[in-house]
Design a protein around this motif. Structure first.
Motif, PDB file in Angstrom:
ATOM      1  N   GLN A 179      79.536  -3.240  52.691  1.00  0.00           N
ATOM      2  CA  GLN A 179      78.554  -2.241  52.271  1.00  0.00           C
ATOM      3  C   GLN A 179      77.353  -2.175  53.207  1.00  0.00           C
ATOM      4  OE1 GLN A 179      79.544  -0.405  49.815  1.00  0.00           O
ATOM      5  NE2 GLN A 179      77.765   0.932  49.615  1.00  0.00           N
ATOM      6  N   LYS A 180      77.027  -3.299  53.830  1.00  0.00           N
ATOM      7  CA  LYS A 180      75.857  -3.324  54.711  1.00  0.00           C
ATOM      8  C   LYS A 180      76.005  -2.386  55.914  1.00  0.00           C
ATOM      9  CE  LYS A 180      74.254  -7.940  53.450  1.00  0.00           C
ATOM     10  NZ  LYS A 180      73.950  -9.318  53.920  1.00  0.00           N
ATOM     11  N   TYR A 181      77.239  -1.980  56.208  1.00  0.00           N
ATOM     12  CA  TYR A 181      77.468  -1.112  57.365  1.00  0.00           C
ATOM     13  C   TYR A 181      77.696   0.350  56.977  1.00  0.00           C
ATOM     14  CZ  TYR A 181      77.954  -5.374  60.118  1.00  0.00           C
ATOM     15  OH  TYR A 181      77.716  -6.579  60.742  1.00  0.00           O
ATOM     16  N   VAL A 182      77.664   0.675  55.692  1.00  0.00           N
ATOM     17  CA  VAL A 182      78.013   2.023  55.247  1.00  0.00           C
ATOM     18  C   VAL A 182      77.078   3.075  55.852  1.00  0.00           C
ATOM     19  CG1 VAL A 182      78.016   3.561  53.239  1.00  0.00           C
ATOM     20  CG2 VAL A 182      79.198   1.363  53.133  1.00  0.00           C
ATOM     21  N   ILE A 183      75.775   2.812  55.851  1.00  0.00           N
ATOM     22  CA  ILE A 183      74.838   3.789  56.419  1.00  0.00           C
ATOM     23  C   ILE A 183      75.050   3.940  57.921  1.00  0.00           C
ATOM     24  CG2 ILE A 183      72.394   4.159  56.983  1.00  0.00           C
ATOM     25  CD1 ILE A 183      73.095   5.100  54.220  1.00  0.00           C
ATOM     26  N   ALA A 184      75.257   2.822  58.607  1.00  0.00           N
ATOM     27  CA  ALA A 184      75.538   2.899  60.045  1.00  0.00           C
ATOM     28  C   ALA A 184      76.805   3.707  60.297  1.00  0.00           C
ATOM     29  CB  ALA A 184      75.668   1.497  60.631  1.00  0.00           C
ATOM     30  N   VAL A 197      76.049   7.363  60.061  1.00  0.00           N
ATOM     31  CA  VAL A 197      75.366   7.837  61.266  1.00  0.00           C
ATOM     32  C   VAL A 197      76.375   8.088  62.384  1.00  0.00           C
ATOM     33  CG1 VAL A 197      73.725   7.189  63.072  1.00  0.00           C
ATOM     34  CG2 VAL A 197      73.182   6.697  60.677  1.00  0.00           C
ATOM     35  N   ILE A 198      77.281   7.141  62.557  1.00  0.00           N
ATOM     36  CA  ILE A 198      78.291   7.260  63.620  1.00  0.00           C
ATOM     37  C   ILE A 198      79.223   8.440  63.353  1.00  0.00           C
ATOM     38  CG2 ILE A 198      80.269   6.099  64.676  1.00  0.00           C
ATOM     39  CD1 ILE A 198      78.738   3.434  64.056  1.00  0.00           C
ATOM     40  N   ALA A 199      79.596   8.625  62.087  1.00  0.00           N
ATOM     41  CA  ALA A 199      80.468   9.743  61.741  1.00  0.00           C
ATOM     42  C   ALA A 199      79.802  11.081  62.045  1.00  0.00           C
ATOM     43  CB  ALA A 199      80.853   9.663  60.265  1.00  0.00           C
ATOM     44  N   HIS A 200      78.499  11.135  61.889  1.00  0.00           N
ATOM     45  CA  HIS A 200      77.770  12.381  62.146  1.00  0.00           C
ATOM     46  C   HIS A 200      77.507  12.601  63.627  1.00  0.00           C
ATOM     47  CE1 HIS A 200      74.892  15.626  60.955  1.00  0.00           C
ATOM     48  NE2 HIS A 200      74.382  15.356  62.145  1.00  0.00           N
ATOM     49  N   PHE A 201      77.068  11.565  64.338  1.00  0.00           N
ATOM     50  CA  PHE A 201      76.617  11.727  65.718  1.00  0.00           C
ATOM     51  C   PHE A 201      77.652  11.288  66.757  1.00  0.00           C
ATOM     52  CE2 PHE A 201      72.549  11.541  63.442  1.00  0.00           C
ATOM     53  CZ  PHE A 201      71.869  12.607  64.019  1.00  0.00           C
TER      54      PHE A 201
END
Length: 445
Positions: free
Chosen positions: A299-304, A307-311
């Protein structure tokens, strides 16, 4: 009562200060001379709301003293609280070397009957080890002095520790000795006023177990809700609505079912591992605890990952504003904070990070992010936004709850927010033209 508290970290300093506040004579002991000198001069080593003025008041009243030598504080003490660190060993178990070293010194220097209280978070059986060490040291001296070992685990929330201690929902005391239980009851009676029903006396090992189980249960609720959030996002459900739907069930309740970027801090990660290790040492595989850990690590990497999926995988030339570094609001503690993992992953892919946190910047600069390239620190939440491609909200500090969204939009290169704590109203942000990513809900564009 005359009380000695060994250890001036988070638990020890709060414990000693609150006991002094109730009129006891307390001496806090620590081998760190610099820390003791700082405390004598009013410099508090941790941030905890309400702690500093209480320390200063009791130092001025001479009910709270600080010392570096335990042997000089034992004579005449009614109780000694062991509140030193129990860091996680390489195998996941709690390292008891500091606890047992204190026990050894107690046995070497005690001269009058004593109640020895384990306040540190320790695995089941530690009280027996403490008793054995003290007995061995007394035997070496060829003296017989009565003492009793008690387990009195702490249940303090960082950011609200003073209130938790001064108005406890329960006090757990582990002892089979009637007179010792009564002494503990007298010590804690000022904190209850109307009723002592919230003081729970049990055997020592059950008290030790209670602390670990409490933290493991709370961690389990967090990981369960994060697992549900990830499923909601895949199937098109809104975890924010699901949370309300299940929380209204009195058997479940709303506490600790907020989806987010995973738990951190000094307690949950360490205590879940320690309880799992204790089970393994007794031939039992704690599969649920392992799953709790695995979900949290992911879960600690979900936001990262969002971001990667978007950019895209290459973040070179991109800058991200990060609001919040501490693992939770109300503290400067960054131990196992999701922000560490997210920032490191993004910078490894070439991103630059502009951060702001009301209290944790020093911790980040000194320890947790000091060797991470491309990280800068801002003096306000809005200055961190300047020229950034998107905003990442990672800690739900109160000052982040109702920001000026038009200022955010004008400061960012693109109106994009990645919210690791689901703080904002997605409909409102959509109406303002933001691309808004949450945990457990498909993106609002």
């Amino acid at each position: 009562m005359k009380i000695t508290v060994v250890g001036t970290g988070y638990v020890g300093l709060v414990t000693g200060t609150c006991f002094a506040e109730m009129g006891n004579n307390v001496t806090c002991v620590d081998i760190d001379e610099q820390k003791i000198n700082n405390l004598k001069n009013g410099i508090i080593p941790i941030y905890e709301p309400g702690l500093e003025p209480m320390v200063m008041r009791n130092v001025a009243n001479k009910t709270l003293l600080f010392h570096t030598e335990l042997k000089e504080c034992l004579h005449g003490s009614d109780m000694v609280f062991i509140a030193v660190g129990t860091p996680m060993g390489e195998d996941g178990s709690a390292d008891l070397k500091y606890v047992l070293q204190v026990a050894k010194e107690i046995g070497q220097h005690m001269s009058t009957p004593l109640i020895v209280v384990d306040k540190s978070t320790v695995p089941v059986g530690t009280g027996d080890k403490v008793r054995t060490v003290i007995e061995q040291e007394l035997a070496k001296r060829n003296v017989t002095i009565e003492f009793h070992v008690v387990s009195n685990p702490e249940f303090l929330k960082e950011g609200d520790a003073i209130s938790d201690f001064m108005k406890p929902d329960r006090v757990v005391v582990g002892t089979d000795h009637k007179e010792t239980a009564e002494a503990m009851r007298q010590l804690y009676s000022p904190f209850f006023r109307s009723s002592m029903d919230r003081m729970l006396v049990m055997d020592l090992r059950s008290a030790e177990m209670t602390k670990y189980v409490a933290n493991a249960m709370l961690a389990t609720k967090i990981s369960f809700m994060n697992e549900v959030a990830n499923i909601c996002e895949l199937v098109g459900a809104d975890v924010n609505k699901v949370r309300i739907g299940i929380g209204s069930d009195s058997r479940i309740g709303y506490s600790f079912i907020y989806p987010g970027s995973g738990y951190g801090g000094s307690c949950f990660p360490k205590d879940v591992k320690a309880l799992k290790k204790t089970a393994e040492q007794h031939g039992y595989q704690a599969q649920l605890l392992s799953a709790v850990e695995d979900v949290n690590d992911r879960q600690k990497y979900v936001i990262a990952d969002k971001v990667i999926a978007h950019f895209g995988e290459d973040l070179s030339g991109l800058t991200f504003a990060v609001w919040g570094l501490s693992f939770k609001p109300g503290t400067d503690d960054m131990r196992e904070a999701p922000s560490i993992y997210i920032i490191k992953k993004l910078t490894e892919l070439g991103a630059k990070i502009q951060t702001y946190d009301p209290k944790a910047v020093h911790e980040a600069q000194t320890f947790y992010l000091k060797d991470v390239p491309g990280v800068t620190y801002s003096d306000s939440k809005y200055s961190a936004l300047s020229g950034a491609n998107a905003l990442l909200l990672l800690t739900e500090w109160k000052e982040f709850r109702s920001p000026d969204f038009m200022e955010i939009k004008s400061s960012l290169k693109e109106p994009i927010i990645f919210d690791g704590r689901n703080q904002f109203d997605s409909n409102r942000l959509e109406g303002l033209g933001f691309t808004y990513y949450q945990i457990g809900k498909q993106v609002s564009r």
